[in-house]
Design a protein around this motif. Structure first.
Motif, PDB file in Angstrom:
ATOM      1  N   LEU A  98       0.834  -1.202   0.000  1.00 49.70           N
ATOM      2  CA  LEU A  98       0.000   0.000   0.000  1.00 49.70           C
ATOM      3  C   LEU A  98       0.871   1.256   0.000  1.00 49.70           C
ATOM      4  O   LEU A  98       1.950   1.273   0.607  1.00 49.70           O
ATOM      5  CB  LEU A  98      -0.904   0.026   1.236  1.00 49.70           C
ATOM      6  N   PRO A  99       0.426   2.318  -0.655  1.00 56.90           N
ATOM      7  CA  PRO A  99       1.142   3.597  -0.548  1.00 56.90           C
ATOM      8  C   PRO A  99       1.223   4.048   0.913  1.00 56.90           C
ATOM      9  O   PRO A  99       0.308   3.795   1.703  1.00 56.90           O
ATOM     10  CB  PRO A  99       0.274   4.552  -1.372  1.00 56.90           C
ATOM     11  N   TRP A 100       2.295   4.713   1.246  1.00 55.40           N
ATOM     12  CA  TRP A 100       2.470   5.174   2.629  1.00 55.40           C
ATOM     13  C   TRP A 100       1.403   6.182   3.047  1.00 55.40           C
ATOM     14  O   TRP A 100       1.069   6.295   4.218  1.00 55.40           O
ATOM     15  CB  TRP A 100       3.864   5.766   2.807  1.00 55.40           C
ATOM     16  N   GLU A 101       0.852   6.915   2.096  1.00 54.55           N
ATOM     17  CA  GLU A 101      -0.169   7.913   2.432  1.00 54.55           C
ATOM     18  C   GLU A 101      -1.589   7.343   2.380  1.00 54.55           C
ATOM     19  O   GLU A 101      -2.561   8.110   2.438  1.00 54.55           O
ATOM     20  CB  GLU A 101      -0.066   9.115   1.493  1.00 54.55           C
ATOM     21  N   THR A 102      -1.725   6.028   2.275  1.00 49.18           N
ATOM     22  CA  THR A 102      -3.057   5.428   2.287  1.00 49.18           C
ATOM     23  C   THR A 102      -3.831   5.899   3.519  1.00 49.18           C
ATOM     24  O   THR A 102      -3.324   5.822   4.637  1.00 49.18           O
ATOM     25  CB  THR A 102      -2.969   3.899   2.296  1.00 49.18           C
ATOM     26  N   ILE A 196      -9.602  21.772  15.173  1.00 51.83           N
ATOM     27  CA  ILE A 196      -8.373  21.614  14.408  1.00 51.83           C
ATOM     28  C   ILE A 196      -8.542  20.432  13.463  1.00 51.83           C
ATOM     29  O   ILE A 196      -9.373  19.550  13.687  1.00 51.83           O
ATOM     30  CB  ILE A 196      -7.127  21.405  15.295  1.00 51.83           C
ATOM     31  N   GLU A 197      -7.761  20.444  12.393  1.00 52.39           N
ATOM     32  CA  GLU A 197      -7.758  19.354  11.419  1.00 52.39           C
ATOM     33  C   GLU A 197      -6.337  18.829  11.302  1.00 52.39           C
ATOM     34  O   GLU A 197      -5.394  19.597  11.052  1.00 52.39           O
ATOM     35  CB  GLU A 197      -8.276  19.846  10.069  1.00 52.39           C
ATOM     36  N   VAL A 198      -6.183  17.523  11.485  1.00 54.68           N
ATOM     37  CA  VAL A 198      -4.878  16.884  11.492  1.00 54.68           C
ATOM     38  C   VAL A 198      -4.738  16.030  10.236  1.00 54.68           C
ATOM     39  O   VAL A 198      -5.637  15.247   9.903  1.00 54.68           O
ATOM     40  CB  VAL A 198      -4.694  16.008  12.738  1.00 54.68           C
ATOM     41  N   THR A 199      -3.608  16.190   9.534  1.00 60.04           N
ATOM     42  CA  THR A 199      -3.309  15.408   8.342  1.00 60.04           C
ATOM     43  C   THR A 199      -1.973  14.709   8.530  1.00 60.04           C
ATOM     44  O   THR A 199      -0.980  15.343   8.899  1.00 60.04           O
ATOM     45  CB  THR A 199      -3.251  16.305   7.093  1.00 60.04           C
ATOM     46  N   PHE A 200      -1.939  13.400   8.279  1.00 60.93           N
ATOM     47  CA  PHE A 200      -0.701  12.628   8.322  1.00 60.93           C
ATOM     48  C   PHE A 200      -0.215  12.368   6.896  1.00 60.93           C
ATOM     49  O   PHE A 200      -0.974  11.885   6.059  1.00 60.93           O
ATOM     50  CB  PHE A 200      -0.918  11.277   9.004  1.00 60.93           C
ATOM     51  N   LEU A 201       1.048  12.665   6.629  1.00 63.10           N
ATOM     52  CA  LEU A 201       1.682  12.344   5.353  1.00 63.10           C
ATOM     53  C   LEU A 201       2.864  11.426   5.654  1.00 63.10           C
ATOM     54  O   LEU A 201       3.980  11.878   5.921  1.00 63.10           O
ATOM     55  CB  LEU A 201       2.137  13.614   4.632  1.00 63.10           C
ATOM     56  N   ALA A 202       2.600  10.124   5.637  1.00 63.58           N
ATOM     57  CA  ALA A 202       3.602   9.150   6.062  1.00 63.58           C
ATOM     58  C   ALA A 202       4.598   8.846   4.941  1.00 63.58           C
ATOM     59  O   ALA A 202       4.293   8.964   3.751  1.00 63.58           O
ATOM     60  CB  ALA A 202       2.921   7.862   6.517  1.00 63.58           C
ATOM     61  N   GLU A 208       5.038  13.560   8.149  1.00 65.87           N
ATOM     62  CA  GLU A 208       4.725  14.945   8.419  1.00 65.87           C
ATOM     63  C   GLU A 208       3.339  15.007   9.051  1.00 65.87           C
ATOM     64  O   GLU A 208       2.432  14.288   8.632  1.00 65.87           O
ATOM     65  CB  GLU A 208       4.736  15.772   7.139  1.00 65.87           C
ATOM     66  N   VAL A 209       3.199  15.844  10.058  1.00 65.71           N
ATOM     67  CA  VAL A 209       1.905  16.068  10.699  1.00 65.71           C
ATOM     68  C   VAL A 209       1.522  17.516  10.442  1.00 65.71           C
ATOM     69  O   VAL A 209       2.186  18.437  10.933  1.00 65.71           O
ATOM     70  CB  VAL A 209       1.969  15.797  12.219  1.00 65.71           C
TER      71      VAL A 209
END
Length: 339
Positions: A98-102, A196-202, A208-209
């Motif tokens: 799977l892509p890391w950003e899945t 707040i809105e949290v986005t994970f970019l693995a 990155e958070v």
């Protein structure tokens, strides 16, 4: 979960396909395995290619407002180049990364309302036909779970999760969309922040958070959005005080006064300011950023790490592929075109 579909585009009596995913949720960057089970139709057929599409239900904002549809975010060929005899059965095992950003679809076993699927496509005698979708379940990486657990321990409420079409400038984002986890503040921050809105970019080494705060306005000022970006490593899991680290992020976010930024209703390409750092140490950035779209899914209630979960429904746009939603609701009719 197994979905079956007669491949009508290949003619009555054509091959049929079942795709069976191995049990248990996958994780971003992890392995997804299973089997594609084929049954021959009323005549021999040459199976030229078997392709699996990873599909996500994503929100987008266009000229006519906010819409929802399906986006293919990865495609892998898992077999082909063989003859399937009349009435014969053949099993094609597969294993893909799977892509890391899945996106994450569940937390502590609680569904978040994010919809992902695996779609099987056969190519027979030059004709392609899309099979049904298997629902794909994805659990968070340990570091993602640690960050979310810390937010919960600090009193933040888990409101909803959705996928937004677009890119966050200044990051290493690779997919054409990103996941937002909306959190509501505890009482001590309620005077300053609406949510707040949290986005994970693995990535293979960490993630990155990205945190965006919808800051409340004062008596003489309007509310506005403030963004920060932080970086953590997978190896930090057992050597970090996550509550203290996340609290430091929140403090920076609340105390700073970022540029007024677009969220939701802003036109595509709006460019609010970035503020961010590594492990809470400030390091300013000024990059493009984009967030857009309505909320997703049906109402979901539950508790994950003591945090209430709720997801609100949204509309599906005709101009974006919507077969993923139909498949998960048991509707075998595909509509729209891939866009």
């Amino acid at each position: 979960m197994v979905f079956k579909k007669l491949l009508g585009a290949l003619g009555v009596g054509g091959p049929s396909v079942d795709t069976v995913l191995d049990g248990g949720p996958a994780v971003p960057g992890g392995t997804l395995s299973g089997q594609v089970r084929l049954r021959g139709g009323q005549a021999d057929a040459h199976i030229e290619e078997i392709t699996l599409d990873l599909v996500a239900r994503v929100e987008a904002e266009g000229e006519e407002g906010e819409h929802e549809g399906a986006v293919v975010f990865d495609r892998v060929t898992v077999g082909g180049g063989f003859r399937l005899s009349e009435g014969a059965e053949q099993v094609v095992p597969f294993s893909l990364t799977l892509p890391w950003e899945t996106p994450v679809t569940q937390l502590y076993g609680q569904a978040l309302g994010v919809v992902l699927g695996v779609r099987t496509e056969l190519e027979v005698a030059g004709a392609r036909d899309k099979g049904d979708l298997d629902q794909l379940e994805v659990a968070p990486l340990p570091v993602q779970e640690a960050v979310l657990e810390a937010f919960g321990q600090l009193g933040w409420g888990f409101k909803s999760a959705d996928l937004e079409l677009g890119r966050i400038g200044g990051t290493g984002q690779r997919l054409p969309f990103y996941q937002e986890l909306e959190l509501t503040p505890p009482e001590r921050y309620a005077h300053a922040v609406n949510e707040i809105e949290v986005t994970f970019l693995a990535t293979p080494t960490g993630m990155e958070v990205v945190i965006e705060a919808d800051k409340r306005g004062g008596f003489f000022s309007e509310g506005h959005d403030v963004l920060t970006r932080f970086t953590v490593a997978h190896d930090d899991l057992h050597r970090t005080d996550w509550n203290a680290l996340v609290e430091s992020w929140i403090q920076q976010l609340v105390e700073r006064h970022g540029a007024r930024g677009g969220h939701g209703s802003a036109p595509y390409g709006h460019q609010p300011s970035y503020e961010g750092g590594h492990y809470g140490h400030s390091e300013k950035h000024h990059d493009e950023h984009r967030r857009s779209g309505p909320s997703t899914g049906a109402v979901v209630a539950g508790v994950a790490a003591g945090v209430a979960v709720g997801v609100v429904g949204g509309m599906v746009a005709a101009e974006v592929v919507d077969e993923i939603g139909d498949a998960f609701e048991g509707d075998d009719e595909e509509e729209g075109e891939e866009g």
